[in-house]
Design a protein around this motif. Structure first.
Motif, short mmCIF file in Angstrom:
data_model
loop_
_atom_site.label_atom_id
_atom_site.label_comp_id
_atom_site.label_asym_id
_atom_site.label_seq_id
_atom_site.Cartn_x
_atom_site.Cartn_y
_atom_site.Cartn_z
N HIS A 134 31.28 -20.31 -27.25
CA HIS A 134 30.51 -20.64 -28.56
C HIS A 134 30.29 -22.30 -28.67
CE1 HIS A 134 34.31 -21.97 -30.33
NE2 HIS A 134 34.98 -21.02 -29.36
N ASP B 17 37.08 -26.38 -26.66
CA ASP B 17 37.35 -25.05 -27.25
C ASP B 17 35.75 -24.40 -27.52
OD1 ASP B 17 37.30 -22.48 -28.56
OD2 ASP B 17 38.98 -23.33 -29.76
N GLY B 18 35.27 -23.76 -26.65
CA GLY B 18 33.88 -23.30 -26.62
C GLY B 18 32.83 -23.96 -25.69
N GLU C 260 31.52 -18.54 -33.94
CA GLU C 260 32.59 -17.61 -33.49
C GLU C 260 33.64 -18.01 -34.38
OE1 GLU C 260 36.33 -16.99 -30.92
OE2 GLU C 260 35.43 -18.97 -31.77
N GLU C 261 33.85 -19.14 -34.66
CA GLU C 261 35.02 -19.49 -35.39
C GLU C 261 35.20 -19.02 -36.98
OE1 GLU C 261 37.40 -20.67 -34.04
OE2 GLU C 261 36.86 -22.25 -32.29
N HIS D 269 37.14 -20.40 -20.83
CA HIS D 269 37.56 -20.78 -22.09
C HIS D 269 38.97 -21.49 -21.82
CE1 HIS D 269 38.47 -21.01 -26.19
NE2 HIS D 269 37.39 -20.50 -26.76
N GLN E 92 44.41 -22.30 -24.87
CA GLN E 92 44.87 -22.35 -26.40
C GLN E 92 46.30 -21.86 -26.27
OE1 GLN E 92 41.32 -20.08 -27.96
NE2 GLN E 92 41.66 -21.67 -29.27
N HIS F 117 38.10 -13.94 -29.14
CA HIS F 117 36.84 -14.31 -28.22
C HIS F 117 35.66 -13.74 -28.35
CE1 HIS F 117 39.44 -17.70 -26.55
NE2 HIS F 117 40.21 -16.76 -26.38
#
Ligand code: ZN
Length: 413
Positions: free
Chosen positions: A72, A83-84, A117-118, A182, A185, A349
Protein backbone atom coordinates in the motif's frame (compact mmCIF):
# COMPACT_ATOMS: atom_id res chain seq x y z
CA UNK A 1 15.66 2.72 -0.40
CA UNK A 2 16.51 6.11 -1.93
CA UNK A 3 13.12 5.91 -3.61
CA UNK A 4 11.43 5.26 -0.26
CA UNK A 5 13.16 8.41 1.01
CA UNK A 6 11.84 10.28 -2.01
CA UNK A 7 8.28 8.95 -1.54
CA UNK A 8 8.38 10.03 2.11
CA UNK A 9 8.50 13.63 0.87
CA UNK A 10 4.97 13.30 -0.53
CA UNK A 11 2.89 14.15 2.51
CA UNK A 12 -0.43 15.81 3.33
CA UNK A 13 1.10 17.37 6.46
CA UNK A 14 4.50 19.07 6.06
CA UNK A 15 7.16 17.92 8.52
CA UNK A 16 5.76 14.41 9.04
CA UNK A 17 4.80 11.51 6.79
CA UNK A 18 1.01 11.50 6.53
CA UNK A 19 -0.49 10.39 3.24
CA UNK A 20 -4.11 9.41 2.87
CA UNK A 21 -6.44 7.98 0.26
CA UNK A 22 -6.71 10.17 -2.87
CA UNK A 23 -4.94 13.16 -1.33
CA UNK A 24 -2.96 15.70 -3.42
CA UNK A 25 0.25 14.18 -1.97
CA UNK A 26 -0.85 10.76 -3.26
CA UNK A 27 -1.32 12.26 -6.75
CA UNK A 28 2.21 13.70 -6.68
CA UNK A 29 3.53 10.35 -5.46
CA UNK A 30 1.81 8.63 -8.40
CA UNK A 31 3.65 11.03 -10.75
CA UNK A 32 6.98 9.94 -9.26
CA UNK A 33 6.05 6.26 -9.61
CA UNK A 34 4.94 6.81 -13.19
CA UNK A 35 8.29 8.40 -13.99
CA UNK A 36 10.32 5.52 -12.55
CA UNK A 37 8.14 2.74 -13.94
CA UNK A 38 7.83 4.25 -17.42
CA UNK A 39 11.61 4.57 -17.53
CA UNK A 40 11.78 0.84 -16.73
CA UNK A 41 9.57 0.08 -19.74
CA UNK A 42 6.38 -0.46 -17.78
CA UNK A 43 2.84 0.59 -18.68
CA UNK A 44 1.17 2.50 -15.85
CA UNK A 45 -2.44 3.17 -14.96
CA UNK A 46 -4.55 4.20 -12.00
CA UNK A 47 -7.70 2.11 -11.61
CA UNK A 48 -11.17 3.30 -10.57
CA UNK A 49 -10.30 2.78 -6.88
CA UNK A 50 -7.15 4.90 -7.04
CA UNK A 51 -4.77 1.92 -7.06
CA UNK A 52 -1.56 2.48 -9.01
CA UNK A 53 -0.61 -0.40 -11.32
CA UNK A 54 2.57 -0.70 -13.36
CA UNK A 55 2.72 -3.62 -15.81
CA UNK A 56 5.87 -5.12 -17.25
CA UNK A 57 5.13 -7.65 -19.95
CA UNK A 58 8.20 -9.37 -21.43
CA UNK A 59 6.08 -11.93 -23.33
CA UNK A 60 4.71 -11.76 -26.87
CA UNK A 61 1.16 -12.19 -25.55
CA UNK A 62 -0.48 -8.87 -24.59
CA UNK A 63 -2.92 -10.80 -22.37
CA UNK A 64 -0.24 -12.85 -20.62
CA UNK A 65 -1.14 -13.79 -17.03
CA UNK A 66 0.51 -11.60 -14.40
CA UNK A 67 2.25 -12.15 -11.12
CA UNK A 68 1.25 -9.29 -8.83
CA UNK A 69 3.69 -7.80 -6.36
CA UNK A 70 3.33 -4.75 -4.14
CA UNK A 71 1.78 -3.20 -1.06
CA UNK A 72 0.00 0.00 0.00
CA UNK A 73 0.94 3.63 -0.60
CA UNK A 74 -1.12 5.33 2.13
CA UNK A 75 0.20 5.81 5.66
CA UNK A 76 -0.91 6.36 9.23
CA UNK A 77 -0.42 9.89 10.63
CA UNK A 78 3.27 10.54 11.49
CA UNK A 79 4.34 7.33 9.77
CA UNK A 80 7.65 5.78 8.86
CA UNK A 81 8.87 5.51 5.27
CA UNK A 82 8.85 1.74 4.72
CA UNK A 83 5.48 0.35 5.89
CA UNK A 84 3.81 -0.05 2.49
CA UNK A 85 6.06 1.82 0.03
CA UNK A 86 8.98 -0.61 0.51
CA UNK A 87 6.82 -3.44 -0.89
CA UNK A 88 5.97 -1.37 -3.97
CA UNK A 89 9.58 -0.31 -4.51
CA UNK A 90 10.75 -3.93 -4.20
CA UNK A 91 8.25 -4.79 -6.95
CA UNK A 92 9.81 -2.17 -9.23
CA UNK A 93 13.31 -3.34 -8.23
CA UNK A 94 12.43 -6.94 -9.20
CA UNK A 95 11.35 -5.71 -12.65
CA UNK A 96 14.65 -3.83 -12.99
CA UNK A 97 16.52 -6.97 -11.88
CA UNK A 98 14.70 -9.06 -14.48
CA UNK A 99 15.68 -6.56 -17.20
CA UNK A 100 19.29 -6.21 -16.01
CA UNK A 101 19.85 -9.95 -15.69
CA UNK A 102 17.98 -10.66 -18.93
CA UNK A 103 15.71 -13.12 -17.12
CA UNK A 104 13.21 -14.79 -19.42
CA UNK A 105 9.73 -14.80 -17.91
CA UNK A 106 6.65 -16.45 -19.45
CA UNK A 107 4.36 -14.08 -17.51
CA UNK A 108 3.90 -10.36 -16.89
CA UNK A 109 4.76 -8.61 -13.63
CA UNK A 110 2.21 -6.17 -12.31
CA UNK A 111 3.47 -3.88 -9.54
CA UNK A 112 0.57 -2.74 -7.36
CA UNK A 113 0.47 0.30 -5.10
CA UNK A 114 -2.78 0.04 -3.16
CA UNK A 115 -4.61 3.32 -2.64
CA UNK A 116 -5.79 2.63 0.91
CA UNK A 117 -4.89 0.08 3.57
CA UNK A 118 -4.56 1.89 6.88
CA UNK A 119 -8.17 3.05 7.18
CA UNK A 120 -7.17 6.58 8.22
CA UNK A 121 -9.39 8.77 6.03
CA UNK A 122 -12.65 6.81 6.17
CA UNK A 123 -12.13 4.69 9.28
CA UNK A 124 -12.29 1.51 7.19
CA UNK A 125 -9.18 -0.21 5.87
CA UNK A 126 -8.40 -2.05 2.61
CA UNK A 127 -10.42 0.11 0.19
CA UNK A 128 -7.80 -0.42 -2.54
CA UNK A 129 -7.39 -4.17 -2.24
CA UNK A 130 -11.13 -4.70 -1.77
CA UNK A 131 -11.67 -3.06 -5.17
CA UNK A 132 -9.19 -5.50 -6.71
CA UNK A 133 -11.27 -8.44 -5.53
CA UNK A 134 -14.59 -6.85 -6.54
CA UNK A 135 -15.65 -5.98 -3.01
CA UNK A 136 -15.68 -2.17 -3.21
CA UNK A 137 -19.42 -1.77 -2.76
CA UNK A 138 -21.85 1.15 -2.40
CA UNK A 139 -21.71 1.28 1.45
CA UNK A 140 -17.90 1.51 1.26
CA UNK A 141 -18.04 4.28 -1.35
CA UNK A 142 -20.58 6.27 0.65
CA UNK A 143 -18.38 6.46 3.78
CA UNK A 144 -17.51 10.08 4.60
CA UNK A 145 -14.31 11.56 6.00
CA UNK A 146 -14.04 14.24 8.74
CA UNK A 147 -14.65 16.95 6.13
CA UNK A 148 -17.91 15.33 4.97
CA UNK A 149 -16.40 14.14 1.68
CA UNK A 150 -17.51 10.67 0.57
CA UNK A 151 -15.08 8.05 -0.71
CA UNK A 152 -16.85 8.22 -4.09
CA UNK A 153 -16.38 12.02 -4.26
CA UNK A 154 -12.74 11.70 -3.19
CA UNK A 155 -12.15 9.24 -6.04
CA UNK A 156 -13.88 11.54 -8.55
CA UNK A 157 -11.80 14.47 -7.35
CA UNK A 158 -8.71 12.27 -7.81
CA UNK A 159 -9.68 11.71 -11.45
CA UNK A 160 -11.11 8.20 -11.09
CA UNK A 161 -14.24 7.00 -12.84
CA UNK A 162 -16.22 5.52 -9.96
CA UNK A 163 -18.78 4.02 -12.33
CA UNK A 164 -15.99 1.66 -13.43
CA UNK A 165 -15.20 0.44 -9.92
CA UNK A 166 -16.44 -3.09 -10.67
CA UNK A 167 -14.00 -3.23 -13.61
CA UNK A 168 -11.11 -2.67 -11.18
CA UNK A 169 -11.59 -6.27 -10.02
CA UNK A 170 -8.93 -8.65 -11.25
CA UNK A 171 -9.87 -11.84 -13.05
CA UNK A 172 -8.29 -14.65 -10.98
CA UNK A 173 -7.83 -16.63 -14.22
CA UNK A 174 -5.32 -14.02 -15.44
CA UNK A 175 -3.41 -13.73 -12.17
CA UNK A 176 -0.69 -16.22 -11.19
CA UNK A 177 -0.51 -14.94 -7.65
CA UNK A 178 0.25 -12.00 -5.37
CA UNK A 179 3.38 -11.48 -3.29
CA UNK A 180 3.43 -8.73 -0.67
CA UNK A 181 6.87 -7.77 0.65
CA UNK A 182 6.37 -5.86 3.92
CA UNK A 183 8.35 -4.90 7.00
CA UNK A 184 7.68 -7.27 9.87
CA UNK A 185 6.26 -4.65 12.30
CA UNK A 186 7.39 -6.89 15.15
CA UNK A 187 10.63 -7.94 16.86
CA UNK A 188 10.79 -11.68 16.00
CA UNK A 189 13.23 -11.55 13.06
CA UNK A 190 15.56 -9.24 14.96
CA UNK A 191 15.46 -11.53 18.00
CA UNK A 192 16.32 -14.52 15.77
CA UNK A 193 18.99 -12.57 13.89
CA UNK A 194 17.39 -13.28 10.50
CA UNK A 195 16.72 -10.76 7.70
CA UNK A 196 13.58 -12.36 6.24
CA UNK A 197 10.51 -14.24 7.39
CA UNK A 198 7.79 -16.18 5.61
CA UNK A 199 4.21 -15.53 6.67
CA UNK A 200 2.14 -18.69 7.02
CA UNK A 201 -1.12 -16.97 7.93
CA UNK A 202 -2.60 -13.64 8.87
CA UNK A 203 -4.05 -14.09 12.34
CA UNK A 204 -7.75 -14.05 13.08
CA UNK A 205 -8.84 -11.54 15.66
CA UNK A 206 -11.53 -11.03 18.29
CA UNK A 207 -12.14 -7.82 20.16
CA UNK A 208 -14.42 -7.51 23.12
CA UNK A 209 -15.70 -5.09 25.73
CA UNK A 210 -15.68 -6.38 29.31
CA UNK A 211 -17.20 -4.80 32.43
CA UNK A 212 -16.84 -5.69 36.11
CA UNK A 213 -19.48 -4.16 38.38
CA UNK A 214 -18.98 -4.08 42.13
CA UNK A 215 -19.83 -1.50 44.78
CA UNK A 216 -18.14 1.87 45.19
CA UNK A 217 -17.29 2.76 48.77
CA UNK A 218 -15.20 4.86 51.14
CA UNK A 219 -11.51 3.84 51.01
CA UNK A 220 -11.19 4.41 54.73
CA UNK A 221 -14.38 2.99 56.22
CA UNK A 222 -15.15 -0.24 54.29
CA UNK A 223 -13.08 -3.16 55.69
CA UNK A 224 -11.19 -5.26 53.14
CA UNK A 225 -13.30 -8.39 53.63
CA UNK A 226 -16.54 -6.48 52.94
CA UNK A 227 -15.46 -4.88 49.68
CA UNK A 228 -16.68 -5.62 46.14
CA UNK A 229 -13.85 -3.87 44.31
CA UNK A 230 -14.40 -3.85 40.55
CA UNK A 231 -10.86 -2.73 39.77
CA UNK A 232 -9.22 -5.51 41.83
CA UNK A 233 -11.41 -8.02 39.98
CA UNK A 234 -10.30 -6.55 36.67
CA UNK A 235 -6.65 -6.64 37.76
CA UNK A 236 -6.91 -10.35 38.58
CA UNK A 237 -8.50 -11.01 35.19
CA UNK A 238 -5.86 -9.01 33.29
CA UNK A 239 -3.17 -11.21 34.85
CA UNK A 240 -5.15 -14.29 33.68
CA UNK A 241 -5.33 -12.88 30.15
CA UNK A 242 -1.57 -12.47 30.12
CA UNK A 243 -1.01 -15.96 31.53
CA UNK A 244 -3.26 -17.63 28.96
CA UNK A 245 -1.46 -15.73 26.17
CA UNK A 246 1.90 -16.92 27.45
CA UNK A 247 0.81 -20.51 28.00
CA UNK A 248 -1.00 -21.00 24.65
CA UNK A 249 1.36 -21.40 21.67
CA UNK A 250 0.66 -18.81 18.97
CA UNK A 251 -1.87 -16.84 21.03
CA UNK A 252 -1.56 -13.13 21.69
CA UNK A 253 -4.04 -11.64 24.16
CA UNK A 254 -4.06 -8.03 25.27
CA UNK A 255 -6.09 -5.81 27.55
CA UNK A 256 -5.17 -2.44 26.11
CA UNK A 257 -7.89 -0.27 27.58
CA UNK A 258 -9.09 0.16 31.15
CA UNK A 259 -11.35 2.75 32.75
CA UNK A 260 -12.44 2.71 36.39
CA UNK A 261 -15.33 4.56 38.00
CA UNK A 262 -15.42 6.81 39.81
CA UNK A 263 -11.60 6.85 39.33
CA UNK A 264 -10.96 8.80 42.50
CA UNK A 265 -7.99 8.13 44.80
CA UNK A 266 -9.96 7.56 48.00
CA UNK A 267 -12.97 5.68 46.59
CA UNK A 268 -13.24 1.90 46.09
CA UNK A 269 -13.89 1.44 42.34
CA UNK A 270 -17.50 0.41 41.66
CA UNK A 271 -17.15 -0.32 37.95
CA UNK A 272 -14.31 -1.14 35.56
CA UNK A 273 -14.54 -1.25 31.79
CA UNK A 274 -11.89 -3.02 29.70
CA UNK A 275 -11.21 -3.78 26.07
CA UNK A 276 -9.56 -7.02 25.06
CA UNK A 277 -7.89 -8.12 21.81
CA UNK A 278 -7.23 -11.82 21.12
CA UNK A 279 -5.44 -13.13 18.00
CA UNK A 280 -4.39 -16.54 16.69
CA UNK A 281 -3.67 -18.15 13.30
CA UNK A 282 -6.13 -20.93 14.21
CA UNK A 283 -9.71 -19.69 14.56
CA UNK A 284 -10.72 -22.58 16.84
CA UNK A 285 -7.84 -21.79 19.22
CA UNK A 286 -8.83 -18.11 19.25
CA UNK A 287 -12.48 -18.90 20.02
CA UNK A 288 -11.43 -21.35 22.71
CA UNK A 289 -9.25 -18.67 24.30
CA UNK A 290 -12.09 -16.13 24.38
CA UNK A 291 -14.45 -18.69 25.95
CA UNK A 292 -11.83 -19.65 28.56
CA UNK A 293 -11.25 -16.02 29.50
CA UNK A 294 -15.00 -15.42 29.83
CA UNK A 295 -15.34 -18.47 32.09
CA UNK A 296 -12.40 -17.39 34.26
CA UNK A 297 -13.90 -13.91 34.59
CA UNK A 298 -17.29 -15.24 35.68
CA UNK A 299 -15.64 -17.52 38.26
CA UNK A 300 -13.54 -14.79 39.80
CA UNK A 301 -16.45 -12.35 39.70
CA UNK A 302 -18.58 -14.84 41.63
CA UNK A 303 -15.83 -15.37 44.22
CA UNK A 304 -15.39 -11.61 44.66
CA UNK A 305 -19.12 -10.80 44.74
CA UNK A 306 -19.03 -8.67 41.61
CA UNK A 307 -20.75 -9.17 38.26
CA UNK A 308 -19.13 -9.56 34.85
CA UNK A 309 -20.45 -8.69 31.40
CA UNK A 310 -18.79 -9.42 28.09
CA UNK A 311 -19.63 -8.55 24.50
CA UNK A 312 -17.60 -9.42 21.43
CA UNK A 313 -17.42 -6.19 19.41
CA UNK A 314 -15.50 -7.42 16.37
CA UNK A 315 -14.03 -10.60 14.98
CA UNK A 316 -12.51 -11.80 11.76
CA UNK A 317 -11.19 -15.14 10.63
CA UNK A 318 -7.56 -16.10 10.11
CA UNK A 319 -6.35 -16.13 6.50
CA UNK A 320 -3.83 -18.83 5.58
CA UNK A 321 -1.30 -17.97 2.89
CA UNK A 322 -0.97 -20.11 -0.26
CA UNK A 323 1.07 -23.23 0.51
CA UNK A 324 2.80 -23.49 -2.86
CA UNK A 325 3.66 -19.81 -3.33
CA UNK A 326 4.91 -19.67 0.26
CA UNK A 327 7.07 -22.75 -0.41
CA UNK A 328 8.53 -20.97 -3.45
CA UNK A 329 9.65 -18.05 -1.27
CA UNK A 330 10.98 -20.49 1.30
CA UNK A 331 13.02 -22.33 -1.34
CA UNK A 332 14.65 -19.07 -2.39
CA UNK A 333 15.74 -18.51 1.21
CA UNK A 334 17.24 -21.98 1.58
CA UNK A 335 19.02 -21.59 -1.82
CA UNK A 336 20.60 -18.45 -0.40
CA UNK A 337 21.69 -20.29 2.74
CA UNK A 338 19.20 -18.49 4.94
CA UNK A 339 17.11 -20.27 7.53
CA UNK A 340 13.44 -19.84 7.03
CA UNK A 341 11.61 -18.20 9.87
CA UNK A 342 7.89 -18.91 9.70
CA UNK A 343 5.69 -16.24 11.19
CA UNK A 344 2.05 -15.51 11.72
CA UNK A 345 1.22 -11.91 10.94
CA UNK A 346 -0.59 -10.38 13.87
CA UNK A 347 -1.28 -7.26 11.82
CA UNK A 348 -3.70 -7.12 8.89
CA UNK A 349 -2.38 -6.71 5.33
CA UNK A 350 -3.76 -6.30 1.79
CA UNK A 351 -2.56 -9.88 1.33
CA UNK A 352 -5.40 -11.02 3.60
CA UNK A 353 -7.92 -9.58 1.12
CA UNK A 354 -6.18 -10.89 -2.01
CA UNK A 355 -5.64 -14.37 -0.48
CA UNK A 356 -9.35 -15.17 -0.73
CA UNK A 357 -9.16 -14.86 -4.52
CA UNK A 358 -5.63 -15.62 -5.77
CA UNK A 359 -2.62 -17.56 -4.41
CA UNK A 360 -0.96 -15.13 -2.02
CA UNK A 361 2.25 -14.98 0.01
CA UNK A 362 3.90 -12.40 2.26
CA UNK A 363 7.63 -11.88 2.70
CA UNK A 364 8.55 -10.09 5.93
CA UNK A 365 11.66 -7.94 6.14
CA UNK A 366 13.33 -7.34 9.51
CA UNK A 367 12.76 -3.85 10.89
CA UNK A 368 14.78 -2.28 13.69
CA UNK A 369 13.36 -3.08 17.15
CA UNK A 370 10.08 -4.09 15.51
CA UNK A 371 9.07 -0.43 15.27
CA UNK A 372 6.45 0.57 12.69
CA UNK A 373 3.84 3.30 12.25
CA UNK A 374 6.49 5.70 13.58
CA UNK A 375 9.20 7.93 12.03
CA UNK A 376 11.86 5.66 13.63
CA UNK A 377 10.85 2.78 11.33
CA UNK A 378 14.13 1.44 9.93
CA UNK A 379 15.46 -1.34 7.68
CA UNK A 380 19.02 -2.04 6.52
CA UNK A 381 20.33 -1.96 2.97
CA UNK A 382 21.68 -5.50 3.47
CA UNK A 383 18.27 -6.89 4.47
CA UNK A 384 16.49 -5.17 1.58
CA UNK A 385 19.15 -6.49 -0.82
CA UNK A 386 18.57 -10.03 0.45
CA UNK A 387 14.79 -9.52 0.08
CA UNK A 388 15.23 -8.42 -3.54
CA UNK A 389 17.45 -11.43 -4.31
CA UNK A 390 14.89 -13.76 -2.70
CA UNK A 391 12.07 -12.25 -4.77
CA UNK A 392 14.01 -12.45 -8.03
CA UNK A 393 14.92 -16.10 -7.33
CA UNK A 394 11.24 -16.84 -6.59
CA UNK A 395 10.21 -15.28 -9.91
CA UNK A 396 12.76 -17.45 -11.75
CA UNK A 397 11.52 -20.52 -9.88
CA UNK A 398 7.91 -19.71 -10.85
CA UNK A 399 8.86 -19.09 -14.47
CA UNK A 400 10.46 -22.54 -14.72
CA UNK A 401 7.32 -24.19 -13.46
CA UNK A 402 5.04 -22.03 -15.60
CA UNK A 403 7.08 -22.99 -18.65
CA UNK A 404 7.04 -26.70 -17.94
CA UNK A 405 3.30 -26.82 -17.32
CA UNK A 406 1.03 -27.48 -20.24
CA UNK A 407 -0.67 -24.26 -21.28
CA UNK A 408 -4.10 -25.85 -21.16
CA UNK A 409 -3.55 -27.32 -17.73
CA UNK A 410 -1.50 -24.67 -16.06
CA UNK A 411 -0.82 -26.18 -12.67
CA UNK A 412 -1.57 -24.01 -9.70
CA UNK A 413 1.69 -22.62 -8.39
ZN1 ZN B 1 1.48 -1.84 6.00
Amino acid sequence: MDRCDRLAEFTDVPGIIHRTFCSPAMARLHDALRGWMTAAGMTCRVDAAGNFLGRFNPTADPDAPALLIGSHLDTVPNAGRYDGPLGVMLGLAVVECVIERETKLPFAIEVVGFSEEEGVRFGTPFIGSRALVGDCDAPLLSLVDHGGVSAASALKEFGCDVTQIAAAAIDPATVIGFIEPHIEQGPVLQSQDQPLGIVTAIAGQARGAATFIGTAGHAGTVPMELRRDALCAAAEWIAMVERLGKETPGLVATVGFIEASPNVGNVIPGETRLKIDVRHADDAERKRAVTTLETLAHELAKRRGVTFHFAETHSHRAVPMDFSLTATLERSLSDMGLSSVRLVSGAGHDAAILARHVPTAVLFIRCKDGISHHPDESVTLDDVTVALESLWRSFVDLSLRERSADAAFRSPI
